[in-house]
Design an enzyme around this catalytic site. Structure first.
Site, mmCIF file in Angstrom:
data_model
loop_
_atom_site.group_PDB
_atom_site.id
_atom_site.type_symbol
_atom_site.label_atom_id
_atom_site.label_comp_id
_atom_site.label_asym_id
_atom_site.label_seq_id
_atom_site.Cartn_x
_atom_site.Cartn_y
_atom_site.Cartn_z
ATOM 1 N N TYR A 53 8.573 33.803 -20.494
ATOM 2 C CA TYR A 53 8.843 35.010 -21.276
ATOM 3 C C TYR A 53 10.338 35.334 -21.291
ATOM 4 O O TYR A 53 10.714 36.486 -21.451
ATOM 5 C CB TYR A 53 8.025 36.181 -20.731
ATOM 6 C CG TYR A 53 6.539 35.901 -20.728
ATOM 7 C CD1 TYR A 53 5.852 35.756 -21.933
ATOM 8 C CD2 TYR A 53 5.833 35.753 -19.542
ATOM 9 C CE1 TYR A 53 4.501 35.473 -21.952
ATOM 10 C CE2 TYR A 53 4.468 35.472 -19.553
ATOM 11 C CZ TYR A 53 3.816 35.334 -20.760
ATOM 12 O OH TYR A 53 2.462 35.054 -20.779
ATOM 13 N N TYR B 264 0.166 39.958 -26.449
ATOM 14 C CA TYR B 264 0.576 41.158 -25.710
ATOM 15 C C TYR B 264 1.983 41.003 -25.151
ATOM 16 O O TYR B 264 2.562 41.973 -24.670
ATOM 17 C CB TYR B 264 -0.410 41.417 -24.559
ATOM 18 C CG TYR B 264 -0.134 40.585 -23.327
ATOM 19 C CD1 TYR B 264 -0.393 39.215 -23.311
ATOM 20 C CD2 TYR B 264 0.434 41.143 -22.191
ATOM 21 C CE1 TYR B 264 -0.105 38.444 -22.204
ATOM 22 C CE2 TYR B 264 0.719 40.380 -21.069
ATOM 23 C CZ TYR B 264 0.446 39.034 -21.083
ATOM 24 O OH TYR B 264 0.749 38.264 -19.992
ATOM 25 N N ARG B 265 2.535 39.781 -25.220
ATOM 26 C CA ARG B 265 3.775 39.493 -24.512
ATOM 27 C C ARG B 265 4.254 38.134 -25.017
ATOM 28 O O ARG B 265 3.441 37.232 -25.257
ATOM 29 C CB ARG B 265 3.446 39.400 -23.030
ATOM 30 C CG ARG B 265 4.545 39.128 -22.052
ATOM 31 C CD ARG B 265 3.899 39.029 -20.671
ATOM 32 N NE ARG B 265 4.823 38.980 -19.578
ATOM 33 C CZ ARG B 265 4.452 38.758 -18.305
ATOM 34 N NH1 ARG B 265 3.171 38.584 -18.013
ATOM 35 N NH2 ARG B 265 5.323 38.738 -17.340
#
Lengths: 540, 120
Positions: free
Chosen positions: A91, A485-486
């Site tokens: 991420y 979501y991410r």
């Protein structure tokens, strides 16, 4: 040397000098060699102009230094990008959202400020890792259990601020939801405390998360409205015992009632994160490979063909492992109740008792303990999935990018998303991905996550293929309302574009806040699609 | 008085030299904290990964197929350049480690620990 956008070299050097005055010269990193340590090891743009590399890094040790850094950044319009432990791999890692930002490395702010055993909370700084907090609790023999994500080197603060999750009870494994109170340096260098932390003489900062008035904590997660410098977390009292049990059901169509029964236990707070599996699907990686290939040879099979396949394989279609935490009497009774309910609802269901242990486990047994995160023990064993292994021995990837989308908590949605994923890979001419036996992730108890993992490389040509796949899957899933979501910075604009109700009114609202709270746009430009006004792309 | 001052200076200088000398003991402590969770010797039996559940150790076992030890602490061929390069640049799934995590001095300690057999 990379400069921040729209900043002259003279201003940048002047800002660096003021950063040095604020935190000490040792803790400003500006040489090419040092700045390279802030590259995202798993970047899907490694070595390309689009790679999000920093211009410098500054590592304050206390909140006053963070405030000074923010004030300097405002004077020179320097974009900052705060990281806590910088281990948010897949991420973005320790690299900024926008090329040329100065990373504010908070790893040196690593104090565990308070752990209260009886009120079951912790108050920590950004640089504290799950390993650190675990060892602190263990060394003092405090009767508390952490909820940890798969990689234990991350921080409770950073993980929760990017909506990370763990494995124990639903109330604790949603890490942002289980936080209580935060301290934030705002973009103008001011300092706020949320909830009861705003009451100067309160001793309840980590007891009650709302305080009074609008609750603003959510503004500081996956966003760019401030730099969080302290955060409280509710912890689970150490359960006396742990018990696991495995349920198997015979038919493909049994997943629907199984999901209902397991969700019933989850929603009553009776089990930790259920682990779904498929014995038939798992066999496709071994002795059942040829049979599965035969089932899939003409495309996605019919429901009847799938059911016949399961029967012929003589293996259960589905399994689920349940995990119980509490006094011995209650964990055994809950498992009995689960067996009774599921046995009554699904014909042919069978049950296997799993591991029972009293907690905490002895220190000497920790190294050989399997599935540590289930017991709140931080580890890094999950990286085995992407490290060099028997399947990728000749060409291991350099990293990976995870693409998980949220789907309804029901079997039909899981089957449909598996079929869409399968067809998307097929359209791209890639090797078959998936079959009618998908298993969902249940980190968040009220929904399922499903998706895929894409390899990343230090090779632009390979990364170009990975990006094309990632974007195609994201777009195709979004057509069905399944959205992530991410995601890593490389895909955050695309992800946020899917949350487009009423002409992107949610993002437009966030942009209004951004313009008001951070008019110079110095905090994390572009984080989750929120750009300062002078960098905002014109939407059609 | 002068002798006491000289003695104090000598002690201080000794401490300074000690502080500059990489410490195998501290190197092991740094290794245990930062490296052992992936490169340790004791692996759990894991539902998903079988017995080779430590990512670094099992990756090196696959890579070397027994020609070299999979456990870093058992290696005798590691060089300072190799160790520093992998820590600071990463390798395959192993990410870069920053100086706020392992300082240059601590990295020297890790080097001293992992190359200790080469000096004997």
């Amino acid at each position: 040397m990379v400069l921040p956008p729209n900043v002259s070299e003279a201003d940048f050097n002047a800002a660096l000098n003021e950063f040095r005055s604020a935190v000490g010269p040792t803790w400003v990193f500006s040489s090419d060699e040092d700045v390279a340590l802030y590259r995202d090891s798993y970047s899907i743009n490694w070595g390309e102009p689009e790679e999000r590399v920093a211009s410098a890094a500054v590592a304050p040790a206390k909140v006053e230094e963070v405030q000074q850094v923010v004030r300097v950044a405002n004077r020179y319009r320097i974009p900052l990008y705060p990281i806590s432990t910088g281990r948010n791999l897949t991420y973005g890692g320790s690299a900024p959202n926008m090329r040329g930002s100065v990373v504010v490395d908070l790893k040196r702010m690593n104090r565990i400020l308070e752990v209260d055993e009886k009120r079951a909370f912790a108050l920590v700084e950004p640089g504290v890792s799950y390993f650190d907090l675990y060892h602190y609790i263990r060394e003092r023999n405090l009767k508390l259990m952490l909820d940890v994500p798969d990689p234990g080197w991350g921080s409770p603060m950073g993980n929760s601020l990017d909506h990370g999750a763990g494995y124990t009870m639903a109330a604790f494994r949603d890490h942002f939801s289980s936080h209580c109170g935060m301290e934030v340096v705002t973009p103008d260098g001011d300092l706020i405390r949320t909830g009861m932390g705003a009451v100067p003489n309160s001793d309840s900062w980590q007891d009650f998360h709302y305080g009074a008035g609008p609750n603003v904590d959510g503004l500081f997660a996956q966003s760019n409205f401030g730099i969080v410098t302290k955060m409280g977390f509710w912890l689970m009292p150490m359960p006396e015992a742990f018990l696991s049990g495995t349920v198997t059901v015979p038919r493909h169509q049994d997943l629907d009632p199984l999901v209902y029964e397991v969700s019933y236990l989850e929603d009553l707070g009776l089990t930790g994160m259920p682990q779904y599996g498929s014995p038939v699907g798992q066999a496709a990686f071994g002795p059942g490979a040829a049979a599965m290939a035969s089932l899939m040879q003409n495309g996605w099979p019919s429901a009847e063909a799938i059911e016949n396949f399961v029967t012929a394989q003589r293996r259960p279609a589905w399994s689920v492992q349940l995990y119980f935490y509490g006094p011995e009497e209650t964990v055994r009774a809950t498992w009995q109740a689960a067996k009774r309910r599921i046995g009554k609802a699904i014909g042919g269901a069978s049950f296997q008792d799993g591991e029972f242990m009293t907690l905490p486990i002895p220190k000497e047994k920790e190294p050989t303990q399997s599935d540590k995160p289930r017991l709140g023990i931080p580890a890094l064993e999950v990286f085995n999935m992407v490290a060099r292994n028997a399947r990728n021995a000749s060409d291991p990837p350099d990293g990976h990018a995870d693409l998980f989308v949220t789907i309804p908590r029901k079997a039909s949605a899981l089957f449909e998303s598996a079929r869409v994923l399968y067809e998307t890979y097929k359209e791209l001419g890639l090797p078959a991905q998936g079959n009618p036996f998908p298993t969902p992730f249940t980190y968040y108890s009220r929904c399922f996550w499903t998706g895929t993992t894409v390899p990343t490389w230090r090779d632009p040509a390979k990364n170009a293929r990975s990006r094309a796949l990632f974007e195609k899957v994201m777009n195709r899933c979004a057509e069905h309302g399944w959205v992530g979501y991410r995601t890593s910075p490389a895909f955050q604009d695309l992800l946020i574009s899917k949350y487009s109700f009423n002409n992107n009114s949610l993002l437009r609202f966030q942009e209004k806040l951004k313009d008001s709270i951070d008019p110079n746009g110095i905090i994390s430009p572009g984080r989750y699609g929120i750009w300062p006004a002078n960098m905002r792309k014109k939407r059609a | 008085m002068r002798q006491i001052l000289l003695l104090l200076l000598a002690v201080e200088f000794g401490n300074y030299l000690l502080a500059q000398t990489p410490s195998e003991t501290n190197g092991k402590a740094v290794f245990d904290k930062w490296c052992a969770p992936c490169h340790g010797a004791v692996a759990p039996k894991n539902v998903m990964f079988g017995t080779g559940a430590l990512a670094g150790t099992s990756a090196l076992a696959v890579k070397y197929k027994g020609k070299l030890p999979a456990v870093l602490e058992e290696r005798t061929d590691l060089t300072p350049v190799m160790i520093k390069s992998v820590v600071r640049h990463g390798l395959f799934g192993m990410p870069i480690t920053r100086k706020t995590e392992i300082s240059d001095a601590e990295l020297e300690d890790v080097v001293a620990y992992l190359t200790r057999s080469r000096k004997k």
